[in-house]
Scaffold this active site. Structure first.
Site, PDB file in Angstrom:
ATOM      1  N   ASN A 119      15.679  -7.678 -13.259  1.00  9.74           N
ATOM      2  CA  ASN A 119      16.515  -7.392 -12.100  1.00  9.74           C
ATOM      3  C   ASN A 119      17.663  -8.396 -12.049  1.00  9.74           C
ATOM      4  O   ASN A 119      17.773  -9.263 -12.905  1.00  9.74           O
ATOM      5  CB  ASN A 119      15.689  -7.377 -10.807  1.00  9.74           C
ATOM      6  CG  ASN A 119      14.950  -8.684 -10.599  1.00  9.74           C
ATOM      7  OD1 ASN A 119      15.504  -9.753 -10.782  1.00  9.74           O
ATOM      8  ND2 ASN A 119      13.687  -8.587 -10.213  1.00  9.74           N
ATOM      9  N   ASP A 136       8.473  -5.620  -9.085  1.00  5.16           N
ATOM     10  CA  ASP A 136       7.428  -4.861  -8.373  1.00  5.16           C
ATOM     11  C   ASP A 136       6.508  -4.134  -9.345  1.00  5.16           C
ATOM     12  O   ASP A 136       5.377  -3.821  -9.021  1.00  5.16           O
ATOM     13  CB  ASP A 136       8.086  -3.857  -7.422  1.00  5.16           C
ATOM     14  CG  ASP A 136       8.770  -4.585  -6.266  1.00  5.16           C
ATOM     15  OD1 ASP A 136       8.161  -5.544  -5.751  1.00  5.16           O
ATOM     16  OD2 ASP A 136       9.912  -4.233  -5.914  1.00  5.16           O
ATOM     17  N   LYS A 152       7.906  -3.460 -31.983  1.00  7.55           N
ATOM     18  CA  LYS A 152       9.040  -2.830 -31.305  1.00  7.55           C
ATOM     19  C   LYS A 152       8.873  -1.310 -31.277  1.00  7.55           C
ATOM     20  O   LYS A 152       8.620  -0.697 -32.326  1.00  7.55           O
ATOM     21  CB  LYS A 152      10.336  -3.201 -32.030  1.00  7.55           C
ATOM     22  CG  LYS A 152      11.563  -2.663 -31.339  1.00  7.55           C
ATOM     23  CD  LYS A 152      12.841  -3.051 -32.054  1.00  7.55           C
ATOM     24  CE  LYS A 152      14.006  -2.322 -31.434  1.00  7.55           C
ATOM     25  NZ  LYS A 152      15.221  -2.479 -32.201  1.00  7.55           N
ATOM     26  N   PRO A 162       0.959  -7.404  -8.425  1.00  8.49           N
ATOM     27  CA  PRO A 162       0.420  -7.927  -7.172  1.00  8.49           C
ATOM     28  C   PRO A 162       1.546  -8.470  -6.298  1.00  8.49           C
ATOM     29  O   PRO A 162       2.558  -8.937  -6.820  1.00  8.49           O
ATOM     30  CB  PRO A 162      -0.502  -9.065  -7.632  1.00  8.49           C
ATOM     31  CG  PRO A 162      -0.028  -9.435  -8.982  1.00  8.49           C
ATOM     32  CD  PRO A 162       0.563  -8.200  -9.593  1.00  8.49           C
ATOM     33  N   ASP A 163       1.376  -8.388  -5.009  1.00  7.10           N
ATOM     34  CA  ASP A 163       2.358  -8.948  -4.085  1.00  7.10           C
ATOM     35  C   ASP A 163       1.974 -10.400  -3.822  1.00  7.10           C
ATOM     36  O   ASP A 163       1.030 -10.698  -3.087  1.00  7.10           O
ATOM     37  CB  ASP A 163       2.369  -8.141  -2.785  1.00  7.10           C
ATOM     38  CG  ASP A 163       3.557  -8.521  -1.920  1.00  7.10           C
ATOM     39  OD1 ASP A 163       3.895  -9.713  -1.851  1.00  7.10           O
ATOM     40  OD2 ASP A 163       4.156  -7.603  -1.330  1.00  7.10           O
ATOM     41  N   ILE A 164       2.690 -11.310  -4.474  1.00  6.95           N
ATOM     42  CA  ILE A 164       2.315 -12.735  -4.439  1.00  6.95           C
ATOM     43  C   ILE A 164       2.357 -13.276  -3.015  1.00  6.95           C
ATOM     44  O   ILE A 164       1.410 -13.908  -2.541  1.00  6.95           O
ATOM     45  CB  ILE A 164       3.254 -13.562  -5.356  1.00  6.95           C
ATOM     46  CG1 ILE A 164       3.245 -12.985  -6.774  1.00  6.95           C
ATOM     47  CG2 ILE A 164       2.848 -15.030  -5.365  1.00  6.95           C
ATOM     48  CD1 ILE A 164       4.271 -13.580  -7.707  1.00  6.95           C
ATOM     49  N   PHE A 210      11.901 -13.759   1.136  1.00  9.91           N
ATOM     50  CA  PHE A 210      13.252 -13.220   1.108  1.00  9.91           C
ATOM     51  C   PHE A 210      13.171 -11.701   1.061  1.00  9.91           C
ATOM     52  O   PHE A 210      12.164 -11.154   0.611  1.00  9.91           O
ATOM     53  CB  PHE A 210      14.003 -13.723  -0.137  1.00  9.91           C
ATOM     54  CG  PHE A 210      14.593 -15.084   0.071  1.00  9.91           C
ATOM     55  CD1 PHE A 210      13.775 -16.193   0.144  1.00  9.91           C
ATOM     56  CD2 PHE A 210      15.959 -15.244   0.200  1.00  9.91           C
ATOM     57  CE1 PHE A 210      14.312 -17.455   0.353  1.00  9.91           C
ATOM     58  CE2 PHE A 210      16.516 -16.502   0.408  1.00  9.91           C
ATOM     59  CZ  PHE A 210      15.686 -17.598   0.489  1.00  9.91           C
ATOM     60  N   LYS A 239       9.060  -6.316   7.131  1.00  8.58           N
ATOM     61  CA  LYS A 239       8.458  -6.984   5.971  1.00  8.58           C
ATOM     62  C   LYS A 239       7.798  -8.292   6.367  1.00  8.58           C
ATOM     63  O   LYS A 239       6.710  -8.615   5.916  1.00  8.58           O
ATOM     64  CB  LYS A 239       9.561  -7.232   4.929  1.00  8.58           C
ATOM     65  CG  LYS A 239       9.045  -7.341   3.534  1.00  8.58           C
ATOM     66  CD  LYS A 239      10.142  -7.168   2.518  1.00  8.58           C
ATOM     67  CE  LYS A 239      10.434  -5.707   2.221  1.00  8.58           C
ATOM     68  NZ  LYS A 239      11.439  -5.519   1.186  1.00  8.58           N
ATOM     69  N   LYS A 264       3.838  -8.582   5.675  1.00  7.88           N
ATOM     70  CA  LYS A 264       3.315  -9.551   4.703  1.00  7.88           C
ATOM     71  C   LYS A 264       2.810 -10.814   5.390  1.00  7.88           C
ATOM     72  O   LYS A 264       2.296 -11.705   4.737  1.00  7.88           O
ATOM     73  CB  LYS A 264       4.391  -9.896   3.678  1.00  7.88           C
ATOM     74  CG  LYS A 264       4.884  -8.670   2.897  1.00  7.88           C
ATOM     75  CD  LYS A 264       5.571  -9.082   1.613  1.00  7.88           C
ATOM     76  CE  LYS A 264       6.200  -7.888   0.921  1.00  7.88           C
ATOM     77  NZ  LYS A 264       6.622  -8.205  -0.447  1.00  7.88           N
TER      78      LYS A 264
END
Ligand code: C5P
Length: 409
Positions: free
Chosen positions: A209, A278, A288, A303-305, A321, A335, A339
């Site tokens: 990203n 994500d 390759k 996983p959502d840390i 953030f 959010k 969270k």
């Protein structure tokens, strides 16, 4: 918040003078007002214009003032300075200062000052070890001057030994220690994640990203300046990581999860500025993947840390953030609650003048207690300071900001 403490940087005639430009720059990054004085010999190595352009301040040079100029610059120049740093300091200036010799503008300015003095010597090893130089250093130490270095290493003369000017980072951090500026995070352990994702698909390709790491690095640097013990967990970075901050690389969500989890219990604060991927490839090919007409890549959720850490925490303050494109503030608030963070920093990434890769950002900061702060567009560095102001407040008893979550132990 932005202290403009004045410091004088006295530059004398050593080849290490080229590093003084970097010192000036770094000190300015710490919101100090830097005023450079140079000897005639220093000007053979680096020009006054370099320092004037860098610092935006007038440079004190050798020679007598012209008619109409300030007739006593050696008195007025250093007035109000909180500290004088002599870097590089030659055997000559050390000798003059130790023995009360004021035979040019810079040495007269030093003699006219009662500000604390830090000296970063730079010279050939034999010169440094000469008994008279050692004696002068001892004298200065007894008079209260602080010494930074010198380091041992390869010297400009080709010899190896003691006499090399100390590394810029160390000089700057010792100056900051001595100034003791707003070190409101002293002794706090802060874990900061920064940068983007690099989730491998095969040995060549990855999913990434656009996060550059600038915001996280700005927070890590500001926290270190404020005295915190900082660990930076770096994803994919577009900028170099600070040399003086412990950094662990963790470009995938699973690596970042492991790294953060290992250190979380010991930390007082977690700031998740990283744009964690994500998704990751369901399986990573060992060779390759050959070109084909079309390709359906199967992804699995990472996983959502931050959510995991918020569920685990006891005393820690957790800051997240959110990069949003629609209804930024409302999505950010949701959010934060979902969270279970203490604070969220929301930025609208649909604008291209700020955000990803930029040195600037315009954010909305929302705390758990419902407070919303909307600073104007400013540098990521300044935003970092505002975030840390809030964190410092929460650490020193802002229970209100914690709501009912994560009671203090
Ligand atoms: O849901 P979203 O990705 O926008 O949430 C952003 C916040 O959550 C950031 O603080 C980011 O570091 C964190 N995050 C995380 N683990 C993920 C995804 C995001 O900790 N897998």
């Amino acid at each position: 918040m932005m202290s403009k403490t004045k410091i004088v940087l006295a530059v004398t005639g050593s080849v290490a003078a080229y590093k003084s430009a970097e010192i000036a720059r770094r000190l300015m990054d710490e919101s100090l007002s830097v005023h450079v004085a140079m000897t005639a010999n220093a000007e053979k190595f680096i020009t006054p214009l370099t320092f004037a352009a860098l610092t935006g301040n007038h440079v004190l040079r050798h020679g007598y003032p012209a008619p109409g100029d300030d007739p006593m610059p050696h008195i007025t120049f250093q007035r109000g300075a909180s500290l004088i740093l002599i870097a590089p300091a030659t055997a000559n200036i050390i000798g003059k200062l130790a023995n009360g010799i004021a035979d040019d503008m810079l040495s007269s300015m030093l003699m006219a000052s009662d500000a604390p003095v830090l000296v970063a010597p730079a010279m050939n090893a034999n010169m440094y070890n000469h008994p008279s130089v050692r004696k002068n250093i001892e004298t200065l130490k007894q008079l209260g001057a602080g010494f930074i270095g010198p380091a041992t290493g390869e010297l400009a003369c080709g010899e190896t030994g003691e006499g090399k000017m100390e590394r810029v980072e160390n000089i700057v951090s010792q100056v900051l220690d001595r100034l003791d500026l707003g070190r409101d995070l002293l002794g706090r352990k802060i874990l900061v994640t920064a940068g983007g994702a690099r989730e491998p698909i095969d040995p060549v390709r990855f999913i990434g990203n656009r996060s550059s790491g600038k915001m996280g690095v700005a927070i890590a640097q500001a926290a270190a300046r404020r005295g915190a013990d900082v660990t930076l967990v770096a994803g994919a970075m577009e900028i170099p990581v600070p040399e003086d901050i412990e950094t662990i690389y963790a470009p995938t969500a699973l690596e970042m999860m492991r790294t953060v989890q290992e250190r979380f219990t010991d930390s007082d604060v977690l700031v998740m500025a990283a744009a964690v991927g994500d998704y990751r490839a369901r399986s990573v090919a060992s060779g390759k993947i050959k070109e084909k007409e079309s390709w359906d890549l199967s992804l699995v959720r990472n996983p959502d840390i931050i959510a995991k850490m918020c569920a685990l925490r006891n005393k820690q303050i957790v800051v997240g953030f959110a990069a949003e494109t629609d209804n930024a503030e409302k999505s950010g608030r949701e959010k934060l609650l979902r969270k279970n963070m203490d604070m969220i920093v929301v930025n609208d990434v649909s604008r291209d003048d700020i955000g990803f890769g930029s040195d600037y950002n315009e954010v909305v900061i929302i705390t758990r207690s419902g407070e919303t702060i909307k600073p104007q567009k400013m540098s990521k560095r300044e935003i970092g300071e505002i975030i840390l102001d809030r964190i410092a407040g929460m650490l020193t008893g802002g229970y209100g900001d914690r709501g009912l979550v994560g009671g203090r132990t």
